[in-house]
Scaffold this motif. Structure first.
Motif, mmCIF file in Angstrom:
data_model
loop_
_atom_site.group_PDB
_atom_site.id
_atom_site.type_symbol
_atom_site.label_atom_id
_atom_site.label_comp_id
_atom_site.label_asym_id
_atom_site.label_seq_id
_atom_site.Cartn_x
_atom_site.Cartn_y
_atom_site.Cartn_z
ATOM 1 N N LYS A 148 -7.076 95.289 88.989
ATOM 2 C CA LYS A 148 -6.003 96.640 88.586
ATOM 3 C C LYS A 148 -4.124 95.956 89.482
ATOM 4 O O LYS A 148 -4.661 95.993 90.789
ATOM 5 C CB LYS A 148 -6.171 97.575 89.850
ATOM 6 N N HIS A 173 -5.934 88.262 76.799
ATOM 7 C CA HIS A 173 -7.240 88.656 77.788
ATOM 8 C C HIS A 173 -8.643 88.089 77.781
ATOM 9 O O HIS A 173 -8.766 86.833 78.578
ATOM 10 C CB HIS A 173 -8.108 90.085 77.346
ATOM 11 N N THR A 193 -4.705 87.861 84.076
ATOM 12 C CA THR A 193 -4.063 89.993 84.105
ATOM 13 C C THR A 193 -2.813 90.255 83.274
ATOM 14 O O THR A 193 -1.825 89.676 82.921
ATOM 15 C CB THR A 193 -4.087 90.650 85.705
ATOM 16 N N TYR A 237 -8.630 99.843 74.090
ATOM 17 C CA TYR A 237 -8.726 98.777 75.804
ATOM 18 C C TYR A 237 -9.621 98.812 76.911
ATOM 19 O O TYR A 237 -9.955 97.942 77.183
ATOM 20 C CB TYR A 237 -6.820 99.301 76.070
ATOM 21 N N LYS A 238 -10.083 99.678 77.020
ATOM 22 C CA LYS A 238 -11.308 99.655 77.678
ATOM 23 C C LYS A 238 -11.738 99.801 77.323
ATOM 24 O O LYS A 238 -13.205 98.801 78.525
ATOM 25 C CB LYS A 238 -11.470 101.962 77.803
ATOM 26 N N GLY A 265 -11.939 95.580 78.017
ATOM 27 C CA GLY A 265 -11.931 95.014 79.133
ATOM 28 C C GLY A 265 -10.617 94.701 79.751
ATOM 29 O O GLY A 265 -10.097 94.303 81.016
ATOM 30 N N GLU A 297 -7.295 97.202 82.120
ATOM 31 C CA GLU A 297 -7.139 97.447 83.516
ATOM 32 C C GLU A 297 -6.444 98.666 83.543
ATOM 33 O O GLU A 297 -6.045 98.911 84.548
ATOM 34 C CB GLU A 297 -8.001 96.891 84.333
ATOM 35 N N ASN A 298 -4.992 97.969 83.187
ATOM 36 C CA ASN A 298 -3.486 97.850 83.401
ATOM 37 C C ASN A 298 -2.936 98.757 81.985
ATOM 38 O O ASN A 298 -2.729 97.945 80.949
ATOM 39 C CB ASN A 298 -3.138 97.111 83.373
ATOM 40 N N ASN A 317 -9.979 107.304 86.954
ATOM 41 C CA ASN A 317 -9.122 105.787 87.781
ATOM 42 C C ASN A 317 -9.726 104.643 87.578
ATOM 43 O O ASN A 317 -9.326 103.441 88.219
ATOM 44 C CB ASN A 317 -9.719 106.131 88.778
ATOM 45 N N TYR A 318 -9.947 104.832 86.049
ATOM 46 C CA TYR A 318 -10.617 103.465 85.611
ATOM 47 C C TYR A 318 -8.931 102.629 85.145
ATOM 48 O O TYR A 318 -9.141 100.970 85.746
ATOM 49 C CB TYR A 318 -10.998 103.247 83.418
ATOM 50 N N PHE A 319 -8.157 103.340 84.189
ATOM 51 C CA PHE A 319 -6.471 102.055 84.470
ATOM 52 C C PHE A 319 -5.748 102.341 85.310
ATOM 53 O O PHE A 319 -6.088 103.362 85.952
ATOM 54 C CB PHE A 319 -6.322 102.747 82.854
ATOM 55 N N SER A 320 -5.728 101.740 85.894
ATOM 56 C CA SER A 320 -4.333 101.576 86.316
ATOM 57 C C SER A 320 -2.785 101.627 85.864
ATOM 58 O O SER A 320 -2.535 101.514 84.646
ATOM 59 C CB SER A 320 -4.069 99.721 87.417
#
Ligand code: FAD
Length: 298
Positions: free
Chosen positions: A2, A67, A73, A95-96, A99, A101-102, A140-143
């Motif tokens: 993240k 990815h 990243t 996206y989640k 995988g 995360e941003n 807070n899964y994503f930054s």
């Protein structure tokens, strides 16, 4: 990884931005560029998104390929203006699932070629609405990163306005920001001062545009309100039809710009690569102080 957490720990970030190519040849060239830039061990790379949703699948596919096929990243840009909340939720869920995360949460612009364009019913009107949606649906899964404008967004009447609404995105849960390109560092330093006075303390990474095509940059810069210094115009205008000379001056300028930013303690450098590696590689290798900082955090 993240990005927000990495930056929060005081680490220095180097990142590269790409756009999703329209053709298989463009995609082949992009992955060649990625192979070359990978050797610099960037903290992250990012892939832009067409504001009208036009690159939805292409952005997603490039993000997924980077990815899955590299160890990099990757951050997906996402603009909200042309999507319903349900569509945004779908894109983010996808996206989640793969995988990612941003996310760089953006509003985007009304597409120029669609004068009759109206945002869908109940759409997110501003980037802040997308940041809120992400935090509400995904915690807070994503930054989450957001855009910032050291010289002010063209729609902002003044810098007080700019800072007020930038602050709203931060209070809604943005972890970090990347700036619009700028060529005069004092705009960035003044912007940081204004943010700090308002208690806005997230890392704000300067966006660096190496000039390799002067005519194109003049157009971009006037669209986004970035000032090109008169001294640079005077150097570039007489040779604007000679790409090699423009690139040489552009690279030298960017090296000096990055060195000044590093001396002033920026949290990272984000390069707008336009899917080419040469200028970024040259700048990266020549900026005094950059490689030691990178080694420290490698
Ligand atoms: P916002 O933060 O919503 O701000 C837009 C304007 O509205 C500003 O003037 C702001 O002050 C004002 N505003 C915000 N909230 C309110 C409110 N509540 N009431 C009144 N006014 C308000 N574009 C793309 O299409 N695809 C990309 O991938 C892309 N990537 C980018 C990456 C970076 C690093 C940057 C700096 C820009 C990028 N853009 C991209 C461009 C961006 O979409 C445009 O600049 C767009 O016009 C604004 O997007 P934003 O997210 O900054 O909008």
């Amino acid at each position: 990884m993240k990005i927000g957490e990495y930056l929060k720990q005081g680490n220095f970030s180097v990142s590269f931005e790409f756009f999703p190519p329209k053709t298989p040849e463009g995609e082949r060239q992009l992955f060649e560029t990625i192979e070359e830039l990978k050797t610099l061990n960037p903290t992250f790379v990012s892939v832009t998104y067409g504001a009208g949703g036009s690159t939805r699948d292409r952005t997603r596919n490039i993000v997924k390929r980077i990815h899955e096929e590299t160890s990099l990243t990757v951050m997906a840009h996402l603009t909200c203006i042309a999507h319903t909340r349900e569509e945004l939720y779908e894109i983010l869920s996808d996206y989640k699932n793969i995988g990612i995360e941003n996310i760089l949460a953006l509003r985007g612009d009304v597409p120029h070629d669609r004068p009759d364009f109206r945002p869908p019913e109940g759409a997110c009107r501003y980037a802040v609405d997308l940041v809120r949606l992400i935090r509400e649906k995904f915690g807070n899964y994503f930054s989450v990163g957001v855009a910032s404008y050291p010289e002010g967004h063209p729609e902002s009447p003044n810098m007080e306005w700019e800072i007020r609404y930038f602050g709203e995105k931060v209070r809604a849960g943005a972890d970090f920001s990347i700036t619009q390109m700028f060529f005069e560092n004092h705009y960035y330093y003044e912007f940081i001062d204004m943010c700090q006075k308002e208690g806005i303390n997230i890392p704000i990474i300067p966006g660096i545009m190496p000039i390799t095509n002067f005519k194109q940059i003049k157009k971009f810069a006037s669209m986004c309100g970035a000032t090109i210094p008169q001294s640079l115009i005077e150097k570039m205008e007489p040779v604007e039809d000679r790409p090699e000379e423009i690139a040489k001056i552009g690279v030298e300028f960017a090296i000096a710009q990055c060195e000044d930013l590093l001396r002033n303690g920026v949290p990272g450098l984000h390069f707008y690569t336009l899917n080419r590696s040469r200028a970024t590689l040259e700048i990266y290798r020549s900026v005094k102080g950059l490689i030691p900082i990178r080694d420290l955090y490698a």
